[in-house]
Motif scaffolding. Structure first.
Motif, PDB file in Angstrom:
ATOM      1  N   TYR A 198       4.079  61.115 -20.862  1.00  0.00           N
ATOM      2  CA  TYR A 198       5.609  61.306 -21.073  1.00  0.00           C
ATOM      3  C   TYR A 198       5.940  62.744 -21.488  1.00  0.00           C
ATOM      4  CZ  TYR A 198       5.605  56.001 -21.310  1.00  0.00           C
ATOM      5  OH  TYR A 198       5.392  54.660 -20.661  1.00  0.00           O
TER       6      TYR A 198
ATOM      7  N   ASN B  37       3.296  64.369 -23.680  1.00  0.00           N
ATOM      8  CA  ASN B  37       2.541  63.462 -24.584  1.00  0.00           C
ATOM      9  C   ASN B  37       1.924  62.738 -23.360  1.00  0.00           C
ATOM     10  OD1 ASN B  37       1.715  61.350 -26.424  1.00  0.00           O
ATOM     11  ND2 ASN B  37       3.624  60.322 -25.970  1.00  0.00           N
TER      12      ASN B  37
ATOM     13  N   ALA C 144       0.029  59.551 -22.891  1.00  0.00           N
ATOM     14  CA  ALA C 144       0.102  58.113 -23.400  1.00  0.00           C
ATOM     15  C   ALA C 144      -1.280  57.315 -23.084  1.00  0.00           C
ATOM     16  CB  ALA C 144       1.364  57.377 -22.973  1.00  0.00           C
TER      17      ALA C 144
ATOM     18  N   PRO D 234      -3.899  47.693 -30.458  1.00  0.00           N
ATOM     19  CA  PRO D 234      -2.833  47.982 -31.349  1.00  0.00           C
ATOM     20  C   PRO D 234      -1.529  48.516 -30.745  1.00  0.00           C
ATOM     21  CG  PRO D 234      -4.235  49.833 -31.841  1.00  0.00           C
ATOM     22  CD  PRO D 234      -4.899  49.064 -30.821  1.00  0.00           C
ATOM     23  N   SER D 235      -0.456  48.465 -31.310  1.00  0.00           N
ATOM     24  CA  SER D 235       0.986  48.723 -30.887  1.00  0.00           C
ATOM     25  C   SER D 235       0.684  50.049 -30.452  1.00  0.00           C
ATOM     26  CB  SER D 235       2.008  48.330 -31.859  1.00  0.00           C
ATOM     27  OG  SER D 235       3.209  48.163 -31.181  1.00  0.00           O
ATOM     28  N   GLY D 236       1.367  50.545 -29.297  1.00  0.00           N
ATOM     29  CA  GLY D 236       1.504  52.042 -28.934  1.00  0.00           C
ATOM     30  C   GLY D 236       0.352  52.939 -28.376  1.00  0.00           C
ATOM     31  N   CYS D 237      -0.648  51.785 -28.212  1.00  0.00           N
ATOM     32  CA  CYS D 237      -1.980  52.382 -27.626  1.00  0.00           C
ATOM     33  C   CYS D 237      -1.776  52.683 -26.201  1.00  0.00           C
ATOM     34  CB  CYS D 237      -3.138  51.578 -28.025  1.00  0.00           C
ATOM     35  SG  CYS D 237      -3.120  50.059 -26.952  1.00  0.00           S
TER      36      CYS D 237
ATOM     37  N   LYS E  35      -0.795  50.102 -23.510  1.00  0.00           N
ATOM     38  CA  LYS E  35      -0.929  49.037 -22.789  1.00  0.00           C
ATOM     39  C   LYS E  35       0.115  48.812 -21.809  1.00  0.00           C
ATOM     40  CE  LYS E  35      -1.139  46.087 -26.327  1.00  0.00           C
ATOM     41  NZ  LYS E  35      -0.566  46.874 -27.340  1.00  0.00           N
ATOM     42  N   SER E  36       1.138  48.741 -22.254  1.00  0.00           N
ATOM     43  CA  SER E  36       2.243  48.617 -21.159  1.00  0.00           C
ATOM     44  C   SER E  36       2.298  49.882 -20.278  1.00  0.00           C
ATOM     45  CB  SER E  36       3.507  48.493 -22.162  1.00  0.00           C
ATOM     46  OG  SER E  36       3.524  47.553 -23.031  1.00  0.00           O
ATOM     47  N   THR E  37       2.090  51.070 -20.869  1.00  0.00           N
ATOM     48  CA  THR E  37       2.212  52.115 -19.850  1.00  0.00           C
ATOM     49  C   THR E  37       1.204  52.018 -18.782  1.00  0.00           C
ATOM     50  OG1 THR E  37       2.883  53.585 -21.785  1.00  0.00           O
ATOM     51  CG2 THR E  37       2.181  54.750 -19.886  1.00  0.00           C
TER      52      THR E  37
ATOM     53  N   ILE F 239      11.166  55.977 -15.244  1.00  0.00           N
ATOM     54  CA  ILE F 239      11.488  56.565 -16.468  1.00  0.00           C
ATOM     55  C   ILE F 239      11.402  58.261 -15.849  1.00  0.00           C
ATOM     56  CG2 ILE F 239      10.306  57.398 -18.643  1.00  0.00           C
ATOM     57  CD1 ILE F 239       9.522  54.516 -18.516  1.00  0.00           C
TER      58      ILE F 239
HETATM   59  N1  LIG Z   1       9.721  55.752 -22.157  1.00  0.00           N
HETATM   60  C1  LIG Z   1       9.050  56.425 -22.976  1.00  0.00           C
HETATM   61  N2  LIG Z   1       9.062  57.684 -23.128  1.00  0.00           N
HETATM   62  C2  LIG Z   1       8.404  58.378 -24.017  1.00  0.00           C
HETATM   63  N3  LIG Z   1       7.268  57.823 -24.451  1.00  0.00           N
HETATM   64  C3  LIG Z   1       6.806  56.616 -24.425  1.00  0.00           C
HETATM   65  C4  LIG Z   1       7.795  55.695 -23.602  1.00  0.00           C
HETATM   66  N4  LIG Z   1       7.338  54.465 -23.635  1.00  0.00           N
HETATM   67  C5  LIG Z   1       6.430  54.586 -24.270  1.00  0.00           C
HETATM   68  N5  LIG Z   1       6.169  55.965 -24.810  1.00  0.00           N
HETATM   69  C6  LIG Z   1       4.985  56.171 -25.661  1.00  0.00           C
HETATM   70  O1  LIG Z   1       3.746  56.113 -25.250  1.00  0.00           O
HETATM   71  C7  LIG Z   1       2.960  55.436 -25.933  1.00  0.00           C
HETATM   72  C8  LIG Z   1       2.442  54.011 -25.417  1.00  0.00           C
HETATM   73  O2  LIG Z   1       3.200  53.201 -25.486  1.00  0.00           O
HETATM   74  P1  LIG Z   1       3.174  51.686 -24.905  1.00  0.00           P
HETATM   75  O3  LIG Z   1       2.570  51.910 -23.498  1.00  0.00           O
HETATM   76  O4  LIG Z   1       4.716  51.109 -24.707  1.00  0.00           O
HETATM   77  O5  LIG Z   1       2.207  51.079 -25.881  1.00  0.00           O
HETATM   78  P2  LIG Z   1       1.878  49.366 -26.240  1.00  0.00           P
HETATM   79  O6  LIG Z   1       2.366  48.822 -24.956  1.00  0.00           O
HETATM   80  O7  LIG Z   1       0.537  49.499 -26.288  1.00  0.00           O
HETATM   81  O8  LIG Z   1       2.384  49.289 -27.327  1.00  0.00           O
HETATM   82  C9  LIG Z   1       3.281  55.230 -27.349  1.00  0.00           C
HETATM   83  O9  LIG Z   1       3.177  56.369 -28.039  1.00  0.00           O
HETATM   84  C10 LIG Z   1       4.968  55.491 -27.152  1.00  0.00           C
HETATM   85  O10 LIG Z   1       5.584  56.099 -27.963  1.00  0.00           O
END
Ligand SMILES: Nc1ncnc2c1ncn2[C@@H]1O[C@H](COP(=O)(O)OP(=O)(O)O)[C@@H](O)[C@H]1O
Ligand SMILES: [Mg+2]
Lengths: 269, 304
Positions: A34, A37, A39, A58-61, A63-65, A77
């Protein structure tokens, strides 16, 4: 703390990342950014066909990305970009000539929060089929998809009512029906039960076990019990790194990395 | 002496003179707004009642001639002109406003957005009298160029088109708001089933924002009905019942503006007739606003 597993790492010299022969999907040094950063940091792994793979951490690691990079949802995005490669069969998903719209017909997705369209239950399923040029019998497709999603009996009398009238759990199963109506190869689910009550969660879990006969399933969850119950393979991520990837049994009962071990035993996350 | 129920000074209720004053002012302004509205309706109603003692509702609504000096009070020439100008206004404002909104909400990059929005704001800030003369000195000659002699100097089409241009910023910004309010997860859901951007926009985003769009249309319509300056300048003076938009005709508001500008004796039926028109107009716009509100309310609840 964990005397039984720790020495085996050294002795067996096991790799932390399981090799999957003939994977349907393969990450190769995939990093997802991002802006500046990072991710997801250089993940390499294969995904087994017709199995359920769970991504935990854990949250923010990240996974979704990672999950959203598979169907190129991250394209939406503006400052998100991917380096390295992701292969779907032999196609590089990020190849310039690959059309993400077509890719998404093969790789369906279900989101964290149930997100049916502001349309009828019937149209929620039919719309995707129609825009994809489906020529068959729509009624049949709708019924079949709803049956597959274990929702038919509950909604067959109100197919033309708004999808918003359904409960959260029913909406989520509708979203699953909507995704599988396209007969995708791979089904991605991002914490599909985190907004649901335990009964709806149980229904969706047993549904997924049914569906893996037909689809390859990748599910993100931060509910470890869920990963343990339904998945065949588990990937554990921490701050963007893929720490460990193995058969779920191994990850849960015999983790190699001590960070995996502490996460599994509930010491953080 | 033992004071059992005294409150500790640290917790004792304080007096906030400033807060009190501000609260009072806020309440007062609210009451003033409501009061003014009620007063307007009251005055309109009062004079209208006197008017309708002389002129039957039946004559008012079912005859096609408005000539106060010979006591002919059929609203249709005025209403018809109002409908014509509003219709032209909507024909211009809706498509342009809608496509502008779709472009801004779904397609434009932030840089382009930053360039278009001020232009819309400038357009919204132009006084309506300018639009009136724009209609008279630019739109009408243009219409005459295209359609020839059939177009009179004063005509409802020209005024209507100017109303449309006037309403573009309103329509565009309200529809854009409605489109932007469609949550991201609905768009993602649509992309995830393999929809193209156009399919997502037209198939999911616009239908999801439909009630907001309808509310906008109704609001724009009520603005078009009430627009006065443009029609007073460009549509023509003198009530005329005609379905030809290139002919001169006077709208309800245009008529009121012109007549009220003359020296009408109070207590004359002509004078009271203005209030009857105004009350009728008030009911129309009130109803449109109410309808718009109830629709947009329904749409607020939609995404929960
Ligand atoms: N749209 C975005 N723009 C900028 N940073 C993002 C965005 N979505 C997620 N992040 C960052 O990427 C990292 C991973 O996020 P994410 O994949 O949502 O984690 P998880 O699904 O494991 O909780 C986090 O540090 C989050 O702040
Ligand atoms: Mg997540």
């Amino acid at each position: 703390m964990n005397e039984t597993t720790a020495p085996s790492v050294v002795n067996q010299n096991t790799s932390l990342i399981l090799e999957i022969p003939d994977p349907v999907l393969r990450f190769k040094n995939t990093s997802i950014w991002y802006g500046a950063n990072e991710a997801v940091k250089s993940v390499s792994m294969g995904i087994k066909n017709h199995a359920i793979t769970a991504i935990i951490g854990p949250s923010g690691c990240g996974k979704s990305t990672l999950l959203r990079s598979i169907n190129r949802m991250n394209d939406l995005i503006p400052d998100c970009h991917v380096t390295g490669n992701i292969y779907y069969h032999d196609n590089d998903i990020y190849d310039k000539n690959l059309d993400p719209v077509l890719l998404r017909r093969h790789i369906g997705m279900v989101f964290q929060k149930p997100n049916p369209f502001a349309k009828s239950i019937y149209q929620n399923i039919a719309w995707g089929a129609k825009i994809n040029g489906y020529k068959g019998n729509l009624d049949q497709l709708v019924e079949e998809s709803l049956r597959q999603a274990a929702l038919w009996d509950e909604v067959k009398d109100k197919l033309h009512k708004s999808a918003f009238a359904l409960s959260g759990g029913q909406q989520q199963r509708l979203c699953i029906a909507r995704a599988i109506a396209l007969k995708p190869d791979i089904l991605l689910l991002d914490e599909p039960t985190s907004a649901l009550d335990p009964i709806s969660t149980a229904k969706i879990e047993s549904l997924l076990e049914e569906l893996k006969k037909f689809f390859t399933i990748i599910i993100v969850t931060h509910n470890m019990q869920q990963a343990g119950r339904i998945s065949d393979y588990t990937a554990f991520m921490l701050t963007g790194d893929l720490v460990e990837y193995n058969e779920t049994k191994k990850i849960f009962f015999n983790p190699t990395d001590e960070r995996t071990e502490s996460y599994i035993s509930g010491r953080f996350g | 002496m033992k004071q059992t129920n005294a409150v500790d000074p640290k917790l004792c209720k304080r007096i906030h003179p400033v807060n009190r004053t501000i609260e009072t002012i806020l309440a007062a302004t609210g009451i003033i707004t409501i009061g003014v509205t009620i007063a307007i309706v009251f005055i309109l109603g009062e004079e209208s009642i006197i008017f309708f003692k002389h002129v039957s509702l039946r004559q008012f609504f079912t005859t096609f001639e408005w000539q106060p000096h010979i006591e002919k009070f059929g609203i249709w020439p005025l209403l018809n002109a109002t409908i014509t100008t509003s219709l032209f206004g909507m024909l211009v404002a809706l498509p342009i406003g809608f496509f502008t909104a779709v472009f801004l909400a779904e397609y434009a990059s932030n840089t382009i957005k930053r360039k278009i929005k001020p232009v819309l704001e400038i357009l919204a800030g132009i006084p309506t009298v300018v639009f009136g003369y724009f209609a008279l000195n630019f739109i009408t000659p243009f219409l005459q160029l295209v359609f020839g002699k059939a177009v009179s100097v004063y005509n409802t089409a020209s005024a209507g088109i100017a109303i449309g241009i006037l309403l573009v910023p309103l329509v565009a910004s309200l529809i854009e708001e409605a489109l932007s309010a469609v949550p991201r997860h609905l768009r993602e859901a649509a992309y995830a089933v393999g929809a193209t951007k156009l399919e997502v926009t037209l198939g999911i985003v616009v239908p999801s924002a439909l009630s907001g769009i309808i509310a906008t249309i109704l609001l724009a319509l009520s603005r078009a009905f009430g627009e006065t300056m443009i029609v007073a300048i460009a549509a023509g003076a003198g009530p005329a019942f005609t379905l030809n938009p290139f002919k001169s005709a006077e709208t309800m508001t245009g008529h009121m503006a012109r007549i009220a500008g003359g020296d009408l004796p109070y207590d004359s039926i002509d004078y009271q007739s203005l209030f009857a028109i105004a009350l009728f107009l008030f009911f129309i716009t009130f109803f449109l606003n109410l309808l718009g509100r109830s629709i947009s309310k329904r749409y607020m609840e939609h995404y929960e």
